[in-house]
Write an enzyme that holds these catalytic residues in place. Structure first.
Site, PDB file in Angstrom:
ATOM      1  CG  HIS A 216     110.333  78.627  61.630  1.00 33.47           C
ATOM      2  ND1 HIS A 216     111.517  79.147  61.151  1.00 33.47           N
ATOM      3  CD2 HIS A 216     110.554  78.374  62.949  1.00 33.47           C
ATOM      4  CE1 HIS A 216     112.406  79.193  62.118  1.00 33.47           C
ATOM      5  NE2 HIS A 216     111.855  78.725  63.219  1.00 33.47           N
TER       6      HIS A 216
ATOM      7  CD  GLU B  23     108.734  81.583  57.186  1.00 36.62           C
ATOM      8  OE1 GLU B  23     108.333  81.128  58.289  1.00 36.62           O
ATOM      9  OE2 GLU B  23     109.751  82.255  57.071  1.00 36.62           O
TER      10      GLU B  23
ATOM     11  CB  CYS C  30     115.170  80.875  59.036  1.00 34.66           C
ATOM     12  SG  CYS C  30     114.296  79.295  58.957  1.00 34.66           S
TER      13      CYS C  30
ATOM     14  CB  CYS D 140     111.347  79.005  56.122  1.00 29.19           C
ATOM     15  SG  CYS D 140     110.684  78.430  57.702  1.00 29.19           S
TER      16      CYS D 140
END
Lengths: 147, 147
Positions: free
Chosen positions: A51, A53, A81, A84
């Protein structure tokens, strides 16, 4: 000023879009300097953890040669999420700026809010709604084109 | 059988201990085959995300060339934190075996339980207490020697 940094995160989201990845971008800033930029790479790298992040945290740790990002702020186009959000807390990022919220899997107020102060020692402040329309539109357009 | 796999995760924790890292180890198993082994590397790599479980997820994705680890099980010596629990859910791991619980930062029942079924679409089953004494002892000894 926050809009200017979020615009850089949005440029990252556009890079993800070009790769047919869900368009999310994140940057990490320290003392006004962008120390890491990243975008979602899950499909391209076939890595569940890729992801925007999480990649940004890893890049910032590498750039600053430390796992502690205490003087850093993150700008991310979509609410993080659970994974992260955990990475943001673990790396001691001091402030998180969010573009648009994610009712389906956001952990900064949508499904749950792990940034509330009763769970973890480290407190990361959160501000949402920076360039919210732009950050939301790029996602809506992406999923519309998928149908 | 579970003890046998947890013993492999414990061997990983011992590798972390030798590097003066908090001794936590994790492995991922598919169809009885160990597809990824990892240990905590936060200090060595200066990467806030370098927990045993997250590295194991990344290695398994690479080994299986997919971000979906749906047929996989993870054995971890210590209850996962928020970030690692998120990574386990995102990668669709079907079952998680935990050695000992972490009252300070565990997200699988201690601080909170993100594996309860009301938050996320993917359901990962959790079983705890596999070689609990051994998994706990290596951590206690590590922190005792730190003082």
């Amino acid at each position: 000023m926050h809009e200017r940094y979020m615009a850089v995160a949005l440029e990252e989201a556009k890079k993800a879009e070009k790769l047919d990845e869900v368009p999310v971008g994140a940057i990490i800033v320290r003392d006004g300097i962008v120390v890491a930029k990243a975008h979602n790479m899950r499909e391209t790298t076939r890595d569940a953890t890729a992801h925007a992040e999480l990649i940004a945290v890893r890049k910032a740790c590498e750039a600053l040669d430390s796992w502690r990002l205490a003087d850093c702020e993150m700008y991310v186009t979509l609410e993080p999420c659970l994974m992260c959000s955990g990475a943001i807390i673990l790396s001691r990022i001091k402030k998180l700026y969010i573009g648009t919220m994610d009712p389906k899997s956001g952990a900064a107020g949508s499904l749950l809010n792990v940034f509330e102060d009763y769970w973890f020692h480290h407190k990361c402040e959160v501000e949402q709604g920076i360039l919210a329309n732009e950050c939301s539109k790029i996602l809506k357009d992406f999923f519309k084109n998928k149908r």
